[in-house]
Design a protein around this motif. Structure first.
Motif, PDB file in Angstrom:
ATOM      1  N   GLN A 115     -19.227 -23.661  -5.644  1.00  0.00           N
ATOM      2  CA  GLN A 115     -18.239 -22.589  -5.557  1.00  0.00           C
ATOM      3  C   GLN A 115     -16.839 -23.193  -5.693  1.00  0.00           C
ATOM      4  O   GLN A 115     -16.386 -23.898  -4.793  1.00  0.00           O
ATOM      5  CB  GLN A 115     -18.382 -21.876  -4.201  1.00  0.00           C
ATOM      6  N   PRO A 116     -16.178 -22.942  -6.817  1.00  0.00           N
ATOM      7  CA  PRO A 116     -14.797 -23.403  -6.934  1.00  0.00           C
ATOM      8  C   PRO A 116     -13.924 -22.698  -5.886  1.00  0.00           C
ATOM      9  O   PRO A 116     -14.022 -21.487  -5.716  1.00  0.00           O
ATOM     10  CB  PRO A 116     -14.389 -22.969  -8.340  1.00  0.00           C
TER      11      PRO A 116
ATOM     12  N   ARG B 246     -11.763 -19.595  -6.661  1.00  0.00           N
ATOM     13  CA  ARG B 246     -12.326 -18.259  -6.864  1.00  0.00           C
ATOM     14  C   ARG B 246     -12.733 -17.590  -5.545  1.00  0.00           C
ATOM     15  O   ARG B 246     -13.305 -16.519  -5.542  1.00  0.00           O
ATOM     16  CB  ARG B 246     -13.568 -18.354  -7.762  1.00  0.00           C
TER      17      ARG B 246
ATOM     18  N   GLN C 274     -12.548 -15.473  -2.326  1.00  0.00           N
ATOM     19  CA  GLN C 274     -11.742 -14.337  -1.888  1.00  0.00           C
ATOM     20  C   GLN C 274     -11.565 -14.313  -0.383  1.00  0.00           C
ATOM     21  O   GLN C 274     -10.488 -14.037   0.101  1.00  0.00           O
ATOM     22  CB  GLN C 274     -12.338 -13.036  -2.404  1.00  0.00           C
TER      23      GLN C 274
ATOM     24  N   SER D 117     -16.936 -14.557  -3.143  1.00  0.00           N
ATOM     25  CA  SER D 117     -16.166 -14.558  -4.385  1.00  0.00           C
ATOM     26  C   SER D 117     -16.342 -13.187  -5.026  1.00  0.00           C
ATOM     27  O   SER D 117     -17.004 -12.330  -4.470  1.00  0.00           O
ATOM     28  CB  SER D 117     -16.683 -15.643  -5.315  1.00  0.00           C
ATOM     29  N   ALA D 118     -15.774 -13.005  -6.203  1.00  0.00           N
ATOM     30  CA  ALA D 118     -15.936 -11.717  -6.872  1.00  0.00           C
ATOM     31  C   ALA D 118     -17.321 -11.591  -7.492  1.00  0.00           C
ATOM     32  O   ALA D 118     -17.637 -10.601  -8.119  1.00  0.00           O
ATOM     33  CB  ALA D 118     -14.864 -11.534  -7.929  1.00  0.00           C
ATOM     34  N   GLY D 119     -18.149 -12.614  -7.334  1.00  0.00           N
ATOM     35  CA  GLY D 119     -19.490 -12.573  -7.897  1.00  0.00           C
ATOM     36  C   GLY D 119     -20.406 -11.555  -7.237  1.00  0.00           C
ATOM     37  O   GLY D 119     -21.510 -11.344  -7.690  1.00  0.00           O
ATOM     38  N   GLY D 120     -19.959 -10.949  -6.145  1.00  0.00           N
ATOM     39  CA  GLY D 120     -20.745  -9.898  -5.515  1.00  0.00           C
ATOM     40  C   GLY D 120     -21.544 -10.395  -4.336  1.00  0.00           C
ATOM     41  O   GLY D 120     -21.737 -11.597  -4.146  1.00  0.00           O
TER      42      GLY D 120
ATOM     43  N   HIS E 284     -24.325 -13.002  -4.430  1.00  0.00           N
ATOM     44  CA  HIS E 284     -24.016 -14.403  -4.665  1.00  0.00           C
ATOM     45  C   HIS E 284     -23.048 -14.955  -3.635  1.00  0.00           C
ATOM     46  O   HIS E 284     -22.175 -15.730  -3.953  1.00  0.00           O
ATOM     47  CB  HIS E 284     -23.472 -14.581  -6.079  1.00  0.00           C
ATOM     48  N   THR E 285     -23.235 -14.510  -2.397  1.00  0.00           N
ATOM     49  CA  THR E 285     -22.428 -15.058  -1.322  1.00  0.00           C
ATOM     50  C   THR E 285     -22.841 -16.500  -1.084  1.00  0.00           C
ATOM     51  O   THR E 285     -24.012 -16.792  -0.923  1.00  0.00           O
ATOM     52  CB  THR E 285     -22.636 -14.239  -0.036  1.00  0.00           C
ATOM     53  N   PHE E 286     -21.850 -17.353  -1.065  1.00  0.00           N
ATOM     54  CA  PHE E 286     -22.104 -18.773  -0.847  1.00  0.00           C
ATOM     55  C   PHE E 286     -22.190 -19.017   0.652  1.00  0.00           C
ATOM     56  O   PHE E 286     -21.319 -18.585   1.388  1.00  0.00           O
ATOM     57  CB  PHE E 286     -20.956 -19.559  -1.479  1.00  0.00           C
TER      58      PHE E 286
END
Lengths: 181, 522
Positions: A118-119, A122, A124, A146-149, A152-154
């Motif tokens: 995860q960069p 990016r 949020q 992130s905005a990946g939804g 895709h929560t890291f």
């Protein structure tokens, strides 16, 4: 980045770039593995006791057939718990994370290995979570959105509270997150 | 009406729009609330049907009891519609929009213009004669924060929309002062990039199954439709039940009937699909104002989707097998997908779809949004053949063998005649899938090609990636293969079974691109 005001586009050998394959991973807190094992065992004991109680109790009659079913369930539960205890013991050992200046990675999987990167740019928002059991053993889980939804929560589980707080602080103090968030 | 004129005056006045008092909507909004109530009723129709059927006799026999009850129900419905309207208020002040709504559970939304991601105008058919429209505002946050102002005068809505979008422009480039006559300026600069004729839409309907748009709306009436169809065949002297008992017929009769029935089912589906395509894309225009792309279409409800170029995450060029025969392409511009999951089917929420365009048109549109892309020119690297081994060898074959063994065990050898073809068919599909799947990249973009019979191309700028995933099982590691996944704000893209080195290189390149230059992904 302000330092890169001048345009440069010189050729870079691919192997000079930072490499994901060369990340040095840090293990999770050893308590995580232990807590998971204990938790599994406790759940198993509770379930097994309940089942065993139904089997031996004499307060009300149970026909033979359901009685046998209980035996089968009990033995299946035992096998399953033993398997998952062994599996999780080794799988938890595979979970590790790595922090670089610009990104954060989490690696997991005993047979099917997976490394999520995860960069930080990016990200949020960051959440630090501590369940009741986590609190008891002073562990915490960090979640990065992130905005990946939501899919895709890291997430990095099983960090010591101080480590988790340090990671959160690191992300929040990252210059780009500060500037953009 | 006075309010309206005041609003309009303010639109024309050279200062930003603001309606500082709490405003009620035009009474026409009651129509909207009534229709949405009917919608809720229609989707719950099954609940009422049994009650009405069983109570039917009682109702008709006791009109003196039921007529008042019915009247009271209607009165309650009208009252609730009125209350919904009465409690819906909005105001605009200091570049914020505030909406209060709800009769019992109150809702208060306060949205700064700068947080609004997307503005959509939606004009249901019953608003058209009156010149009203719904204004839908999306934010990047949760779906709960979405706001809809359900009845605005169309000119006011247009002006408000421009105001909101303009406040964005000023926020992103602070050196540009708030240019208040921007709206009128923009209006003149609108360039139409593409329009779709009815002929194109018919083709689109044929090649893409849009039947669900129809089925969704027809769902409450399936029962009735079935009854009507059976009755129709009865009337022209065909007994469907007799037709379907196949025991006493020869094979050619059966196959002829099979073909006829397939055709008879396909024909209405195709017709409905064409109708669905026309309903959602009628009068389609894709136009551009500065860096904003606007899609307008719709036969019954006019939809409008706006996308600012920086919000674009990914371009998808889709061609199904029929499309390939007809040389047509569906192009999709995907923006942020995390908002508004529960949107209406026909609206295609945030995506901008350009249906059934020719390859030339498609290429020029792609070049318009991603000028340096080489989607067509690059050579795609195929994925490893091990993909076949995994899917056919380790998944399909064992399942096939187990079913086969079971069938032989219970002595149903006839099952062989249909299990084997299914197995072969699925294997062939898998081979196509493998054959189609490929990837490539250049300095700016990553391209993925996939499909089974058709071909889809996905293209996204590398710096828009949100997260990367590198997956490798122990078995893949032995073969030096891996699967990688890129997560974008519009969804995830998977590239399976590629060389380990290629996977690492792509991920390293991506992370560098993302992290080196802090460019905004939206």
């Amino acid at each position: 980045m302000d330092g890169h005001a001048e345009f440069s586009n010189s050729y870079i050998q691919t192997n000079e770039l930072p490499q994901v394959e060369e990340l040095t991973f840090e293990p999770l807190s050893p308590k995580y593995r232990k807590t998971n094992a204990i938790l599994n065992t406790v759940i198993f004991i509770v379930l097994a006791t309940l089942l065993a109680f139904f089997k031996v109790q004499t307060f009300f009659d149970i026909a033979d057939k359901p009685n046998n079913v209980i035996t089968i369930i009990l033995s299946m539960l035992t096998v399953f718990t033993l398997f998952s205890l062994v599996f999780q013991f080794f799988a938890d050992a595979c979970k590790s994370y790595s922090l670089r200046e610009q990104d954060i990675s989490f690696s997991s999987g005993l047979i099917f290995k997976k490394t999520v990167t995860q960069p930080i740019l990016r990200i949020q928002h960051v959440e630090l979570k501590q369940g009741p059991i986590d609190r008891k053993v002073n562990l915490a889980k960090i979640q990065v959105f992130s905005a990946g939804g939501a899919m895709h929560t890291f997430e990095i589980p099983g960090l010591t509270l101080s480590n988790a707080e340090a990671i959160r602080q690191f992300i929040l103090e990252h210059k780009d997150v500060k500037d953009h968030g | 009406m006075d309010n309206l004129n005041a609003e309009l005056e303010q639109v024309n006045a050279p200062k930003s729009i603001s309606v500082e008092q709490w405003q009620r909507l035009s009474p026409i909004a009651m129509l909207y609330f009534f229709v949405s109530f009917l919608g809720v009723l229609a989707s719950n129709v099954f609940v009422f049907v049994p009650a009405v059927i069983f109570g039917h006799k009682h109702i008709t026999e006791n009109p003196w009891l039921w007529t008042p009850i019915l009247l009271v129900i209607i009165a309650l419905v009208l009252l609730s519609v009125f209350l919904n309207f009465y409690f819906f208020k909005y105001r605009l002040a200091n570049d914020h929009i505030e909406i209060r709504s709800g009769v019992f559970s109150k809702k208060h939304i306060n949205l700064p213009f700068t947080r609004i991601q997307n503005v959509k105008l939606e004009q249901p058919i019953y608003y058209r004669p009156f010149g009203y429209t719904c204004l839908q505002l999306d934010t990047a946050g949760s779906a709960k924060q979405e706001a809809k102002v359900v009845a605005l005068n169309i000119e006011f809505a247009e002006a408000l929309k421009k105001e909101i979008l303009a406040s964005h422009a000023t926020q992103h480039s602070p050196e540009k002062t708030a240019d208040t006559d921007l709206p009128t300026q923009s209006l003149n600069n609108e360039i139409v990039l593409n329009t779709r004729s009815v002929k194109d839409l018919v083709i689109h309907g044929l090649t893409n199954n849009r039947v669900w748009i129809f089925l969704g709306g027809l769902a409450p009436f399936f029962d009735d439709i079935g009854r009507v169809v059976v009755k129709f065949f009865d009337d022209i002297g065909i007994d469907i039940e007799q037709l379907l008992t196949i025991a006493d017929k020869s094979w050619w009769q059966i196959s002829l009937w099979a073909i006829t029935i397939t055709f008879m089912i396909l024909l209405p589906i195709t017709l409905f699909s064409v109708a669905g395509s026309i309903i959602s894309f009628y009068n389609y225009t894709l136009s551009k104002v500065e860096d904003r792309y606007i899609r307008r279409s719709g036969l019954l409800t006019k939809h409008e989707v706006t996308m600012k170029l920086p919000r674009l995450q990914m371009v998808i060029r889709q061609q199904d097998w029929l499309d390939m025969l007809l040389k047509r392409i569906n192009l999709t511009f995907e923006q942020n997908n995390t908002i508004g999951h529960q949107a209406q089917p026909g609206a295609h929420n945030n995506k901008i779809i350009v249906p059934s365009i020719s390859p030339d048109e498609c290429q020029s549109l792609i070049n318009d949004v991603f000028p340096t892309n080489k989607m067509e020119g690059l050579k795609y690297t195929p994925i490893s053949k091990r993909f076949l081994l995994r899917n056919i060898g380790y998944i399909l074959l064992p399942i096939y063998l187990v079913i086969l063994g079971f069938m032989l065990y219970i002595e149903k050898t006839s099952a062989l005649s249909w299990i084997t073809p299914i197995f072969i068919f699925l294997s062939v599909l898998m081979c196509f899938r493998w054959y189609r799947w490929g990837y490539t990249s250049d300095d700016t973009y990553i391209y993925v090609r996939k499909g089974i019979f058709g071909i889809d191309y996905f293209c996204f700028p590398i710096y828009k990636v949100q997260q990367t995933q590198f997956k490798q099982s122990v078995f893949l590691k032995k073969r030096q293969l891996c699967t990688i996944k890129f997560i974008l704000a519009s969804g995830a893209i998977n590239i399976p079974y590629i060389k380990e080195i290629a996977g690492y290189t792509l991920i390293n390149q991506t992370l560098r691109e993302v992290e080196e230059k802090p460019r905004s992904w939206m």
